[in-house]
Design a protein around this motif. Structure first.
Motif, PDB file in Angstrom:
ATOM      1  N   UNK A 127      31.153  39.677  48.260  1.00 33.51           N
ATOM      2  CA  UNK A 127      29.856  40.161  48.735  1.00 33.51           C
ATOM      3  C   UNK A 127      29.763  41.686  48.646  1.00 33.51           C
ATOM      4  N   UNK A 128      28.579  42.173  48.326  1.00 33.79           N
ATOM      5  CA  UNK A 128      28.299  43.604  48.209  1.00 33.79           C
ATOM      6  C   UNK A 128      28.443  44.279  49.567  1.00 33.79           C
ATOM      7  N   UNK A 129      29.069  45.452  49.588  1.00 30.94           N
ATOM      8  CA  UNK A 129      29.187  46.241  50.810  1.00 30.94           C
ATOM      9  C   UNK A 129      27.840  46.920  51.061  1.00 30.94           C
ATOM     10  N   UNK A 130      27.176  46.561  52.144  1.00 26.05           N
ATOM     11  CA  UNK A 130      25.831  47.074  52.413  1.00 26.05           C
ATOM     12  C   UNK A 130      25.822  48.582  52.667  1.00 26.05           C
ATOM     13  N   UNK A 131      26.906  49.127  53.200  1.00 27.05           N
ATOM     14  CA  UNK A 131      26.967  50.564  53.483  1.00 27.05           C
ATOM     15  C   UNK A 131      27.115  51.386  52.207  1.00 27.05           C
ATOM     16  N   UNK A 132      27.978  50.927  51.276  1.00 28.39           N
ATOM     17  CA  UNK A 132      28.260  51.713  50.070  1.00 28.39           C
ATOM     18  C   UNK A 132      27.508  51.215  48.838  1.00 28.39           C
ATOM     19  N   UNK A 133      27.053  49.954  48.866  1.00 27.23           N
ATOM     20  CA  UNK A 133      26.393  49.378  47.703  1.00 27.23           C
ATOM     21  C   UNK A 133      27.365  48.878  46.638  1.00 27.23           C
ATOM     22  N   UNK A 134      28.681  49.014  46.875  1.00 34.59           N
ATOM     23  CA  UNK A 134      29.673  48.564  45.898  1.00 34.59           C
ATOM     24  C   UNK A 134      29.834  47.056  45.962  1.00 34.59           C
ATOM     25  N   UNK A 135      30.022  46.459  44.779  1.00 41.38           N
ATOM     26  CA  UNK A 135      30.275  45.030  44.707  1.00 41.38           C
ATOM     27  C   UNK A 135      31.678  44.742  45.210  1.00 41.38           C
ATOM     28  N   UNK A 136      31.888  43.534  45.740  1.00 43.98           N
ATOM     29  CA  UNK A 136      33.215  43.111  46.168  1.00 43.98           C
ATOM     30  C   UNK A 136      34.110  42.860  44.959  1.00 43.98           C
ATOM     31  N   UNK A 137      35.355  42.436  45.182  1.00 41.31           N
ATOM     32  CA  UNK A 137      36.285  42.218  44.070  1.00 41.31           C
ATOM     33  C   UNK A 137      35.848  41.062  43.172  1.00 41.31           C
ATOM     34  N   UNK A 138      36.229  41.157  41.906  1.00 44.78           N
ATOM     35  CA  UNK A 138      35.949  40.102  40.940  1.00 44.78           C
ATOM     36  C   UNK A 138      36.722  38.846  41.325  1.00 44.78           C
ATOM     37  N   UNK A 139      36.010  37.725  41.466  1.00 49.21           N
ATOM     38  CA  UNK A 139      36.643  36.447  41.784  1.00 49.21           C
ATOM     39  C   UNK A 139      36.739  35.549  40.553  1.00 49.21           C
ATOM     40  N   UNK A 140      35.735  35.644  39.668  1.00 48.56           N
ATOM     41  CA  UNK A 140      35.715  34.820  38.463  1.00 48.56           C
ATOM     42  C   UNK A 140      34.802  35.478  37.430  1.00 48.56           C
ATOM     43  N   UNK A 141      35.181  35.372  36.155  1.00 44.57           N
ATOM     44  CA  UNK A 141      34.340  35.881  35.070  1.00 44.57           C
ATOM     45  C   UNK A 141      34.327  34.862  33.954  1.00 44.57           C
ATOM     46  N   UNK A 142      33.150  34.375  33.602  1.00 47.69           N
ATOM     47  CA  UNK A 142      32.972  33.458  32.481  1.00 47.69           C
ATOM     48  C   UNK A 142      32.288  34.233  31.373  1.00 47.69           C
ATOM     49  N   UNK A 143      33.044  34.534  30.316  1.00 46.14           N
ATOM     50  CA  UNK A 143      32.570  35.405  29.248  1.00 46.14           C
ATOM     51  C   UNK A 143      31.655  34.711  28.244  1.00 46.14           C
ATOM     52  N   UNK A 144      31.591  33.389  28.289  1.00 47.48           N
ATOM     53  CA  UNK A 144      30.778  32.670  27.311  1.00 47.48           C
ATOM     54  C   UNK A 144      30.340  31.323  27.888  1.00 47.48           C
ATOM     55  N   UNK A 145      29.341  31.353  28.779  1.00 44.72           N
ATOM     56  CA  UNK A 145      28.839  30.101  29.344  1.00 44.72           C
ATOM     57  C   UNK A 145      28.158  29.289  28.248  1.00 44.72           C
TER      58      UNK A 145
END
Length: 166
Positions: A127-145
């Motif tokens: 989840x995005x940090x509401x104070x900083x606007x930074x995204x949370x850590x990468x949990x999964x990446x699908x490069x070619x759905x």
């Protein structure tokens, strides 16, 4: 090497890990936390200023073994060729998405600006940090759905090309 978005949505290069699906080889980075499945649910014809295009709608399933609140980032990219690398066309990040273990939810992607062939990519982040606007850590990446030709492939019949990442 493959390009994936960072927590702030910028692009970074990472090492690729080849995995095999029933229909073709795809590339992904290993998730930090559990298993997520992304698949193309449908392509929806959408009218834009210069005609009709296809809006991809993807299904994302949480199989991580725990309840999570995540940011789901659906992106469309050009395919590139021998003279031009693939380029991100647009993205539709959707934050604070609650998932029970085993739950599947639908997420609309961006609409391509013009006719052409595109690749759908899906990232799952903490989840995005509401104070900083930074995204949370990468949990999964699908490069070619899935690749699609807009608007030729609209409408799309659901259930094709499901890809699983561990």
């Amino acid at each position: 090497m493959t390009a994936i978005p960072t927590q702030s949505g910028e692009i970074m290069a990472t090492r690729e890990r080849k995995t095999s699906s029933a229909s073709h080889d795809t590339t992904s980075t290993p998730p930090e936390n559990g298993k997520w499945i992304s698949s193309l649910e449908k392509l929806v014809r959408t009218d834009i200023g210069n005609g009709s295009q296809c809006r991809p709608v993807v299904n994302v399933t949480n199989q991580s073994g725990s309840k999570r609140v995540v940011l789901v980032d659906v992106e469309i990219w050009t395919l590139g060729d021998s003279n031009n690398p693939p380029e991100k066309v647009d993205q539709a990040p959707q934050d604070a998405q609650p998932f029970d273990d085993g739950q599947t939810s639908e997420f609309p992607g961006p609409v391509p600006p013009k006719s052409g062939t595109y690749r759908i990519k899906v990232g799952i982040f903490g989840q995005k940090d509401q104070a900083t606007g930074k995204w949370g850590p990468l949990l999964s990446w699908e490069d070619s759905v899935r690749d699609f030709d807009s608007p030729r492939d609209c409408p799309f019949i659901p259930g094709a090309n499901k890809v699983s990442r561990e």
